[in-house]
Motif scaffolding. Structure first.
Motif, PDB file in Angstrom:
ATOM      1  N   VAL A  52      24.012  -8.085 -26.192  1.00  0.00           N
ATOM      2  CA  VAL A  52      23.756  -8.546 -27.564  1.00  0.00           C
ATOM      3  C   VAL A  52      23.437  -7.355 -28.468  1.00  0.00           C
ATOM      4  O   VAL A  52      23.961  -7.233 -29.587  1.00  0.00           O
ATOM      5  N   TRP A  70      23.565 -16.511 -26.379  1.00  0.00           N
ATOM      6  CA  TRP A  70      22.530 -15.465 -26.595  1.00  0.00           C
ATOM      7  C   TRP A  70      22.687 -14.801 -27.954  1.00  0.00           C
ATOM      8  O   TRP A  70      21.708 -14.521 -28.649  1.00  0.00           O
ATOM      9  N   LEU A  71      23.933 -14.554 -28.355  1.00  0.00           N
ATOM     10  CA  LEU A  71      24.170 -13.782 -29.584  1.00  0.00           C
ATOM     11  C   LEU A  71      23.764 -14.579 -30.824  1.00  0.00           C
ATOM     12  O   LEU A  71      23.151 -14.029 -31.745  1.00  0.00           O
TER      13      LEU A  71
END
Ligand code: VAH
Length: 313
Positions: A218, A16-17
């Motif tokens: 995030v 995700w990051l």
């Protein structure tokens, strides 16, 4: 302008990051690295290389070639897997952090390292768990996270390295599954609800833990790295949380979308003991005061988003 290297890019957080960092700073500015190949989407969207984060020479070469000024160091072995091989967990978690910090010292990089509520143990106040309190964890994972916080503080005070981090709660997401932690039940419950309409949970019904939806995690990782350093007092170990959940609470929310959903329990004593040693609710006021932390997802909003994406297949 930030040029970033991410270790552990293919993991639950990294998957995700990396896209979020590439979207914010530019695809070519974010070098994704992992000990193994990552998804074709990640490898094709921007620079990628296989990298053993415990190899200080390889890390140094990768940082130099990419001209990185910031490292998000995500590579680690998590709590439950770490209890199966504690010496490997110590080696991977500490050797990789030491390598990243040494390279950051030599090449002038800022470093983000995620800590965890796993730094707390049975002797820590459970509700609320203060920002500054006793930390005597009973897992090797927790021990590496306490040592990691202290090592990051040391590299900041002794060598001036811009080290920062947050203590993540259990993280919930779709896509790349979690890597063998005690909070994996909070992810599995959604997948099994969609796939089978039922879930056999490995912790008891009233096991309460701090949790967070990955989009918030995030934002926290990027937010602490973008914060005004003059405001930071805690730097490497900010408590951050979004909600406190039990399996029963999550099952009740899922039933609003899947009425017949059934949850059963087959408690794993190892992971139950780990969960029982962790807080019921951490106090994240320091993050709110020092860099304006604020979660966006609660249980209702997270559940709707998770089930929408999982139903899309
Ligand atoms: C684990 N998901 O379960 C990680 C996390 C707070 C839990 O550190 O080990």
């Amino acid at each position: 302008m930030k040029r970033i290297l991410v270790t552990g890019a293919g993991g639950q957080i990294g998957s995700w990051l990396v896209p979020a960092l590439r979207s914010q700073y530019g695809d070519a500015k974010v070098l994704a690295t992992d000990i193994r190949q990552v998804s074709p989407e990640m490898a094709e969207a921007g620079p990628f290389q296989v990298l053993d984060a415990t190899d200080v020479r390889a890390v140094g070469q990768a940082v130099m070639r990419h001209r990185a000024d910031t490292v998000f160091h995500l590579a680690a072995i998590l709590s439950a897997v770490g209890e199966r091989d504690p010496r490997l967990a110590w080696h991977v978690n500490m050797s990789s952090l030491e390598a990243v910090l040494e390279v950051a010292r030599e090449q002038g990089c800022a470093v983000f390292t995620p800590s965890s509520i796993g730094v707390f143990g049975p002797g820590t106040p459970k509700n609320p768990t203060p920002q500054d309190t006793i930390m005597r964890p009973t897992t090797m994972y927790g021990i590496t996270k306490v040592a990691g916080e202290l090592l990051c503080d040391y590299y900041h005070h002794r060598f001036g390295v811009d080290t920062r981090g947050v203590r993540f709660p259990g993280l919930i997401s779709y896509g790349q599954p979690p890597g063998g932690g005690t909070t994996d039940w909070a992810v599995e419950i959604y997948y099994r609800a969609v796939q089978h309409g039922r879930y056999r949970c490995f912790v008891g019904p009233d096991t309460q833990l701090d949790m967070m939806y990955m989009p918030d995690a995030v934002r926290a990782a990027i937010g602490v790295m973008e914060a005004d350093p003059a405001r930071l007092v805690h730097r490497n170990a900010f408590n951050v949380t979004a909600m406190q959940l039990t399996p029963e609470m999550m099952a009740a929310e899922i039933r609003k979308h899947i009425p017949g959903f059934i949850i059963e329990y087959e408690v794993d004593p190892v992971r139950q003991a780990i969960a029982d040693s962790w807080p019921d609710r951490i106090d994240d006021s320091a993050a709110r005061q020092e860099w304006d932390w604020e979660p966006a997802f609660d249980l209702e909003r997270m559940t709707a988003d998770m089930l929408k994406h999982l139903n899309q297949g």
